[in-house]
Design an enzyme around this catalytic site. Structure first.
Site, PDB file in Angstrom:
ATOM      1  CG  HIS A 150      -1.578   1.346   1.450  1.00 29.51           C
ATOM      2  ND1 HIS A 150      -1.279   2.189   2.510  1.00 29.51           N
ATOM      3  CD2 HIS A 150      -2.527   1.990   0.723  1.00 29.51           C
ATOM      4  CE1 HIS A 150      -2.014   3.282   2.423  1.00 29.51           C
ATOM      5  NE2 HIS A 150      -2.783   3.185   1.361  1.00 29.51           N
ATOM      6  CB  SER A 151       0.899   4.272   0.419  1.00 34.33           C
ATOM      7  OG  SER A 151       1.221   5.635   0.298  1.00 34.33           O
TER       8      SER A 151
END
Length: 353
Positions: A150-151
């Protein structure tokens, strides 16, 4: 403390009751503050017990990398990598909804969560985190990785996959496609500012005084507002569990434990042409999920150009847009599960570890 029922629902109920009574007296608020942390803490632990989660520690030259292993221990797990200043708890609400016969290893990157910090006098750089993945592979004697990030964790997954395509069988990226392209005119000034800030943060790390401490509900507000409300108050304890500690000076206050040097990273700082060359090397199954209500962190044209190239080169690339915010996997996992589950159903293969 024995808690029955869903840990997620109990956390939601607890936090909902806390924030819905703003007129409580000072004495009552103080009591709630003190008990709230312990109850939220216990509820996260109960959530892990319900799902048979094992804490693991992986040795590295400067200490250890912490992680949470979900699912069978004899099956090579999908390695899950969190975003900037988050930790392994970011996947606590998503993983329990995924197939139970699969395994997942959510890591705390160096300086985050319960993992060791890098040595004093150094700066954090996104590219360094690819080395952490090699340490994990060496510890478990894996020849390949399956990745979900994520991210910043998604960017790390892209960098590792594109640099070492023979070492990754598939990867899932959530809401950060690739290294972002900085405004060239602003970059020198940013560098001029960030380097001294990192030096100051490094010096503060060696001070014996405790960092600023806050009431627990203020930690929740700081996390909620600091993420532009993409981490809901209900979801916040899953991140706070691994990056806060009770103050020894103020009995009803808590402080953040993540390395403050993390705030002053610079990103990759290279040209879009490099990203495109790396993208040509991603030939394995690849799923990217973009939140509709989350920034692109760069001009949209760079995102679109990258996607078009990957679509042409990789028939196993899938792009999905979800009606949510940046921490969609944590705050609204029910929107992410069908997409991830369908992808894993096509490409996951059991490999005994």
């Amino acid at each position: 403390m024995v808690v029955k029922g869903s840990g997620v629902m109990l956390v939601k109920s607890l936090l909902g009751s806390l924030f819905s009574h703003e007129t409580r007296g000072i004495v009552q608020r103080t009591a709630v503050r003190y008990s709230h942390h312990h109850q939220a803490h216990d509820l996260v632990e109960e959530h892990d017990r319900q799902h048979d989660v094992e804490e693991v520690r992986i040795p590295v030259p400067y200490g250890e990398i912490a992680g949470k292993w979900w699912g069978p221990r004899n099956v090579r797990p999908i390695v899950c990598i969190h975003g900037w200043q988050d930790n392994a708890g970011t996947f606590d609400r998503l993983i329990p909804l995924l197939p139970k016969h699969m395994s997942f290893l959510a890591l705390d990157l160096p300086g985050h969560g319960l993992s060791s910090r890098i040595p004093d006098g150094m700066m954090y750089h996104t590219l360094d985190n690819t080395l952490s993945l090699f340490h994990v592979m060496r510890e478990y004697r894996w020849k390949k990785l399956s990745l979900m990030g994520h991210s910043m964790g998604s960017i790390i997954s892209f960098l590792f996959t594109s640099t070492f395509p023979d070492k990754v069988d598939f990867y899932i990226g959530i809401d950060a496609l690739k290294p972002h392209i900085a405004d060239a005119a602003k970059f020198p000034g940013r560098l001029e500012k960030r380097l001294p800030q990192s030096l100051l943060a490094d010096a503060r790390n060696r001070e014996k005084s405790e960092p600023p401490a806050y009431p627990y509900e203020e930690l929740i507000e700081r996390l909620h507002l600091g993420t532009n409300k993409s981490v809901t108050r209900e979801a916040a304890p899953f991140l706070l569990y691994r990056n806060t500690r009770k103050s020894t000076l103020h009995p009803d206050r808590y402080y953040f434990t993540r390395d403050s040097r993390l705030k002053y990273g610079l990103g990759m700082g290279w040209d879009q042409a490099i990203n495109l060359e790396l993208a040509k090397r991603v030939v394995q199954p690849y799923l990217f999920i973009k939140a509709k209500h989350s920034p692109y962190y760069e001009e949209r044209k760079y995102f679109d150009e990258f996607v078009e190239l990957v679509k042409r080169n990789n028939p196993q690339f899938e792009l999905e847009f979800v009606d949510s915010t940046h921490h969609l996997h944590l705050t609204e996992p029910e929107k992410v599960v069908p997409i991830v589950g369908r992808f894993l159903g096509k490409y996951w293969k059991e490999e005994r570890g």
